[in-house]
Design a protein around this motif. Structure first.
Motif, PDB file in Angstrom:
ATOM      1  N   ALA A  10     -73.299 -73.133   9.334  1.00  0.00           N
ATOM      2  CA  ALA A  10     -74.343 -73.482   8.368  1.00  0.00           C
ATOM      3  C   ALA A  10     -74.155 -74.920   7.880  1.00  0.00           C
ATOM      4  CB  ALA A  10     -74.321 -72.508   7.192  1.00  0.00           C
ATOM      5  N   ALA A  11     -72.911 -75.334   7.664  1.00  0.00           N
ATOM      6  CA  ALA A  11     -72.643 -76.703   7.221  1.00  0.00           C
ATOM      7  C   ALA A  11     -73.055 -77.706   8.291  1.00  0.00           C
ATOM      8  CB  ALA A  11     -71.164 -76.863   6.866  1.00  0.00           C
ATOM      9  N   VAL A  12     -72.784 -77.373   9.547  1.00  0.00           N
ATOM     10  CA  VAL A  12     -73.176 -78.245  10.659  1.00  0.00           C
ATOM     11  C   VAL A  12     -74.696 -78.380  10.702  1.00  0.00           C
ATOM     12  CG1 VAL A  12     -73.304 -78.394  13.186  1.00  0.00           C
ATOM     13  CG2 VAL A  12     -71.117 -77.879  12.070  1.00  0.00           C
ATOM     14  N   LEU A  13     -75.399 -77.257  10.617  1.00  0.00           N
ATOM     15  CA  LEU A  13     -76.865 -77.294  10.678  1.00  0.00           C
ATOM     16  C   LEU A  13     -77.463 -78.036   9.485  1.00  0.00           C
ATOM     17  CD1 LEU A  13     -77.564 -73.690  12.008  1.00  0.00           C
ATOM     18  CD2 LEU A  13     -77.759 -75.852  13.257  1.00  0.00           C
ATOM     19  N   GLU A  14     -76.891 -77.840   8.309  1.00  0.00           N
ATOM     20  CA  GLU A  14     -77.377 -78.542   7.122  1.00  0.00           C
ATOM     21  C   GLU A  14     -77.200 -80.048   7.286  1.00  0.00           C
ATOM     22  OE1 GLU A  14     -76.196 -79.140   2.445  1.00  0.00           O
ATOM     23  OE2 GLU A  14     -75.598 -77.277   3.424  1.00  0.00           O
ATOM     24  N   ARG A  23     -74.644 -86.998  15.713  1.00  0.00           N
ATOM     25  CA  ARG A  23     -73.730 -85.936  16.120  1.00  0.00           C
ATOM     26  C   ARG A  23     -72.311 -86.240  15.676  1.00  0.00           C
ATOM     27  NH1 ARG A  23     -71.235 -85.263  21.901  1.00  0.00           N
ATOM     28  NH2 ARG A  23     -70.383 -87.167  21.059  1.00  0.00           N
ATOM     29  N   ASN A  24     -71.870 -87.474  15.913  1.00  0.00           N
ATOM     30  CA  ASN A  24     -70.502 -87.821  15.537  1.00  0.00           C
ATOM     31  C   ASN A  24     -70.326 -87.829  14.024  1.00  0.00           C
ATOM     32  OD1 ASN A  24     -69.976 -88.036  18.231  1.00  0.00           O
ATOM     33  ND2 ASN A  24     -69.803 -90.257  18.262  1.00  0.00           N
ATOM     34  N   GLY A  31     -65.814 -81.601  10.058  1.00  0.00           N
ATOM     35  CA  GLY A  31     -64.532 -81.293  10.685  1.00  0.00           C
ATOM     36  C   GLY A  31     -64.661 -80.427  11.921  1.00  0.00           C
ATOM     37  N   VAL A  32     -65.852 -80.370  12.475  1.00  0.00           N
ATOM     38  CA  VAL A  32     -66.119 -79.584  13.679  1.00  0.00           C
ATOM     39  C   VAL A  32     -66.190 -80.557  14.853  1.00  0.00           C
ATOM     40  CG1 VAL A  32     -67.820 -78.078  14.791  1.00  0.00           C
ATOM     41  CG2 VAL A  32     -67.330 -77.825  12.354  1.00  0.00           C
TER      42      VAL A  32
END
Length: 154
Positions: A10-14, A23-24, A31-32
């Protein structure tokens, strides 16, 4: 990707949905790994704006083309110096060595210029020029060998 929690996804998508997200940048923020960010976003139908990357690549291409042109120009200067040394050579062997240097430098110049040719006619012109240069150097070399045979030195 299987080891990521739903909160991390969810944090990535947000983060990825924010305007200007990269992306980077999302990977650093969350942290993914970059690969996991790509997988998560691809699955969710989110893509990143690559125009900045495309512009940077185009700028690098232009910089490299300018560097090749500068090097090609320097090669022509080196050809002139090698020709002067060749014609000032004391013996036939030195003359032939000079002729080889001229041929190598001229060939390098032609290859550098040919990299940036947009049409096939440039390649054909380069091949023709190299062929003419090789023929002329062959004649010069043959004359040098004949002269050497006449005076007893080789």
């Amino acid at each position: 990707m299987a080891s990521l929690s739903e909160e991390q996804r969810a944090a990535v998508l947000e983060a990825a949905r924010r305007p200007g997200a990269t992306r980077n940048g999302v990977a650093r923020e969350t942290g993914v790994s970059e690969g996991s960010v790509t997988s998560i976003c691809t699955t969710a139908g989110i893509s990143f704006d690559r125009s900045a990357t495309a512009a940077a690549v185009q700028a690098r291409v232009i910089d490299l083309k300018a560097a090749r042109l500068g090097l090609a120009t320097s090669m022509l200067d080196d050809v002139q110096v090698a020709r002067q040394r060749m014609h000032g050579a004391d013996g036939n062997r030195d003359f032939l060595d000079g002729a080889k240097a001229v041929a190598a430098l001229a060939g390098t110049h032609v290859r550098l210029v040919a990299v940036d040719k947009d049409d096939a006619t440039g390649t054909e012109a380069a091949k023709s020029m190299l062929g003419s240069l090789a023929a002329a150097l062959g004649v010069a070399a043959a004359e040098g060998v004949e002269e050497a045979a006449g005076d007893g030195t080789v």
